[in-house]
Design an enzyme around this catalytic site. Structure first.
Site, PDB file in Angstrom:
ATOM      1  N   GLY A 513       0.801  -1.209   0.000  1.00 22.60           N
ATOM      2  CA  GLY A 513       0.000   0.000   0.000  1.00 22.60           C
ATOM      3  C   GLY A 513       0.835   1.261   0.000  1.00 22.60           C
ATOM      4  O   GLY A 513       0.391   2.323  -0.436  1.00 22.60           O
ATOM      5  N   ASP A 628       3.042  -0.739  14.061  1.00 20.75           N
ATOM      6  CA  ASP A 628       2.612  -1.517  12.902  1.00 20.75           C
ATOM      7  C   ASP A 628       3.470  -2.767  12.741  1.00 20.75           C
ATOM      8  O   ASP A 628       3.932  -3.091  11.646  1.00 20.75           O
ATOM      9  CB  ASP A 628       2.666  -0.669  11.625  1.00 20.75           C
ATOM     10  CG  ASP A 628       1.828  -1.273  10.493  1.00 20.75           C
ATOM     11  OD1 ASP A 628       0.920  -2.072  10.788  1.00 20.75           O
ATOM     12  OD2 ASP A 628       2.088  -0.952   9.333  1.00 20.75           O
TER      13      ASP A 628
END
Length: 780
Positions: A513, A628
């Protein structure tokens, strides 16, 4: 029946029970010559901080001291640790000027053993410091102390206690580990001050030296860079001709604290928050921390550095003594000089951020300056190194003779060490000054300026010059480390185009992404990975700057190394070291490739990730929350060593900050902790949750989690341990999750693990479920 005259009963009692003639006491802090302490009684310090009483471990009973105000019985001192009571029949009393513990018919199992007390009526008192003192009776506790438990520690050092020796009174205060959790008898590990060199602390297993703190530098121990001034602890080390000791004080009244030598030989500092009432001991610090804390890991003149790919290396001018064994990782023989010292023509090599070598053959002179220290070392052919004795004052002189052993280099927090080398190792400069201090001739200065100018022109021509338009990316004052970022290379876009062959598809090795990843090669032949952020990646200039600055400041073997970056118009590109085995998810979720990951590799990857997170949370100068952590953000090098990457969403915590709130929740569902996903509350426990997700959870048939592609030789106990650690990490309440230092400890020793509660896979309160591998990543 009404008893009108009790005296006959009292006479009978005294006649038949002579050994109970002393009145038993409870709920007070003092024992006198007319009172005693029996199995059902306790002494409680005046402020209700500590308790002295009898406690049971296994089938044995002991006399000890523990905390009064906390829910978990934590014993800090044991009187009869090596002479347990077989039954709860012990009595503590004063007899013959000594405090004695007797069992049965006056069998003395422990005594203060004072030969001459000089006091007719001594008393014993438990103080609020946790110190049990035997003293002369006097008003307002003014009587002279005859004996105190603080001078005879067990496994715990409390604030105000001294660790060290005093030759004048014949004391050597040291800590000795418990044998195990149910046996407080003397274990195999001992922690004491060094009696043969400078003021430093040593951990020994039986007679073998396992770890040392390094000498006291005026503000901390040389090998403990975490020992910085802080609002919780004050540290002090004293030294006189008769005594050397270390002590500490607690500066925060809302906490209680202890330093303990555990049964595995680790020194651990714990705190308990009295205000939060969370009911747990929190690990504040621990040593040894890594393989470089192993005593003389790299042998004489070998430098250990956990951030180096090879861990052990030789000092410049030295080479491995046994090259073949060294190449196989057997480094205990250390290094030897390539060229002999000349004595009259030597100089010094400056090593920075060092743990000072062992001080068995060291000499200290507090009156000398560092410059005088250098001169004295040069004037003595036996002197092989020198350093400052007090880094706070920049004064004092330590000089070493003999081999330099147990050298360790840190990323920060060490000190300068000057090692003697022949002039041939200093670029053929002769004389009695270090290379840095050698006075250059006028011609040399002119030549130096010419070379610097040429180098600057060459870098500009090749595209490596810092882009002044974007130079402010490194110029904020967010942390004191920010200056380190300027060491990064800022590549021009033209160079990036050339390296990637104009972003050829054949050079592309990954995508996500955030954008695309390309493989390239620098002019020096080094392979690199280039992360080209897409315009719709959601990572703006601030987020890009954040990732650049963070990774540039962090150096650890389990973190990916950032080599440089490129900012050109709308292009934002990061240049990393190349990882040939790509990301962890590319192996885990590929049935044809997952066979590469046998259990040993998987376990090493788990431990490596844990060490990287520990560095981010506790061991680096910054406290970093990654936010993350997931399999796709773990890269694997040639040797399958894991490296944490993608710091675009990471956050810095300052000071003692441990959590924060955000209105923008970022990260990947499935790896996201419940409190973060639901309330935007993130902390180090958020990363702990993400780490726990590595060990997927299903029902009660735990061993069915084992990947069928793994070898049948898998260690079931090790697998179960990892799964249990994973379950602990994904508990719903952040307070129930262990910190990363505890995780690493539990991965190495299953005996110290609590039972986990129901794991939390919850994204809204009241609704919990499993998650699939369909990852939804949310960015700010």
């Amino acid at each position: 029946m009404k008893i009108t005259n009790p005296w006959p009963f009292l006479i009978l009692y005294l006649a038949f029970f002579p050994f109970s003639s002393k009145i038993s006491i409870a709920a007070q802090d003092t024992i006198t010559s007319s009172t005693s302490l029996s199995a059902n009684d306790n002494l409680t310090s005046a402020g209700s901080t500590f308790v002295l009483g009898f406690f049971t471990r296994g089938n044995s009973t002991y006399l000890g001291i523990w905390y009064k105000r906390i829910s978990v019985q934590t014993v800090v001192w044991v009187a009869n640790r090596d002479a347990p009571l077989s039954k709860s029949t012990g009595i503590l009393r004063i007899d013959g000027g000594n405090l004695i513990l007797v069992e049965g018919l006056d069998k003395v199992v422990w005594s203060t053993n004072i030969s001459k007390t000089g006091a007719a009526q001594p008393i014993a008192q438990l103080l609020d410091t946790g110190n049990l003192v035997l003293r002369e009776d006097g008003n307002n506790n003014s009587g002279r102390r005859l004996w105190q438990s603080f001078e005879h520690p067990s496994d715990t050092l409390l604030p105000g206690m001294r660790l060290g020796w005093n030759s004048k009174v014949g004391l050597n205060r040291s800590l000795t580990s418990w044998k195990n959790d149910d046996d407080p008898s003397s274990g195999d590990y001992n922690y004491k001050m060094d009696q043969n060199g400078l003021a430093q602390c040593l951990v020994r297993f039986q007679s073998h030296l396992k770890y040392r703190t390094g000498p006291w530098t005026g503000v901390r121990f040389s090998g403990v860079p975490e020992m910085q001034p802080n609002p919780i602890y004050g540290f002090y080390c004293g030294s006189t001709p008769d005594e050397v000791f270390y002590t500490y004080e607690l500066l925060n009244s809302s906490l209680i604290s202890r330093l303990v030598l555990n049964r595995t030989g680790h020194i651990e500092r714990y705190t308990w928050d009295l205000e939060s009432n969370d009911g747990i001991w929190k690990l504040y610090w621990r040593a040894p921390t890594d393989q470089c804390d192993e005593y003389s890991k790299c042998g004489p003149y070998g430098i250990c550095n956990v951030n180096s790919s090879s861990v052990c290396g030789c000092v410049k001018g030295f080479e491995p003594k046994t090259p073949k064994e060294w190449s196989l990782g057997v480094t205990s023989a250390g290094c030897v000089r390539k060229a002999k010292l000349e004595c009259t023509g030597d100089g010094f090599l400056k090593l920075t951020e060092m743990k000072l070598p062992d001080s068995l053959q060291a000499f200290v002179d507090s009156s000398k300056s560092l410059e005088e220290c250098e001169i004295e070392c040069l004037n003595s052919c036996s002197c092989v190194a020198y350093a400052s004795a007090d880094i706070a004052k920049g004064s004092g002189c330590i000089r070493w003779a003999g081999d330099l052993t147990d050298l360790k280099q840190f990323s920060y927090g060490g000190q300068d060490l000057y090692i003697r080398v022949p002039a041939s190792e200093l670029g053929h400069f002769k004389g009695k000054k270090t290379l840095l201090a050698t006075i250059l001739s006028v011609n040399s200065v002119v030549l130096l300026f010419f070379l610097c100018g040429y180098y600057y022109w060459w870098k500009k021509k090749k595209g490596y010059k810092m882009n002044e338009r974007h130079g402010d990316i490194f110029n904020d004052n967010e942390t004191e480390d920010s200056g380190k970022s300027s060491e990064l290379q800022l590549f021009s876009f033209n160079v990036i185009v050339a390296i990637t062959k104009n972003f050829s598809e054949s050079n592309m090795i990954g995508k996500g992404g955030f954008g695309l990843v390309y493989k390239g090669q620098l002019p020096n032949g080094q392979e690199i990975a280039l992360k080209r952020l897409s315009k719709n990646s959601g990572q703006g200039i601030d987020e890009f700057k954040n990732e650049v600055k963070l990774i540039a400041k962090l150096q650890h073997k389990n973190l990916v190394r950032l080599l440089g970056c490129c900012i050109s118009r709308e292009e934002k590109i990061l240049i990393y070291e190349y990882m040939c085995n790509k990301s962890l998810d590319s192996l885990l979720f590929d049935q044809t490739r997952s066979i590469i990951l046998d259990w040993r590799k998987r376990f090493n990857i788990i431990v490596g990730i844990a060490r990287g997170i520990l560095y981010l949370h506790e061991d680096s100068r910054l406290r970093i929350i990654h936010r993350d952590l997931k399999a796709s953000n773990i890269l694997l090098d040639d040797d399958m060593n894991p490296k944490i990457s993608d710091f675009g969403m990471a956050r810095i915590f300052g000071g003692n900050q441990t959590q924060a709130n955000t209105n923008k929740v970022v990260g990947t569902y499935g790896y996201m902790s419940p409190e973060y996903a639901m309330d935007g509350l993130f902390s180090i426990k958020s990363d702990i949750f993400s780490f726990g997700v590595w060990e997927l959870w299903k029902e009660d048939r735990i061993l069915e989690l084992i990947d069928s592609s793994m070898s049948i030789s898998t260690s079931n106990s090790e697998v179960l341990r990892c799964i249990q650690v994973g379950l602990l990490c994904v508990q719903e309440n952040a307070i129930d999750r262990p910190n990363m230092s505890s995780v690493i400890y539990m991965l190495g020793d299953e005996r110290m693990m609590p039972l986990p509660k129901q794991p939390a896979f919850c994204f809204w309160r009241g609704y919990c479920s499993d998650y699939s591998r369909n990852e939804i990543t949310i960015r700010e």
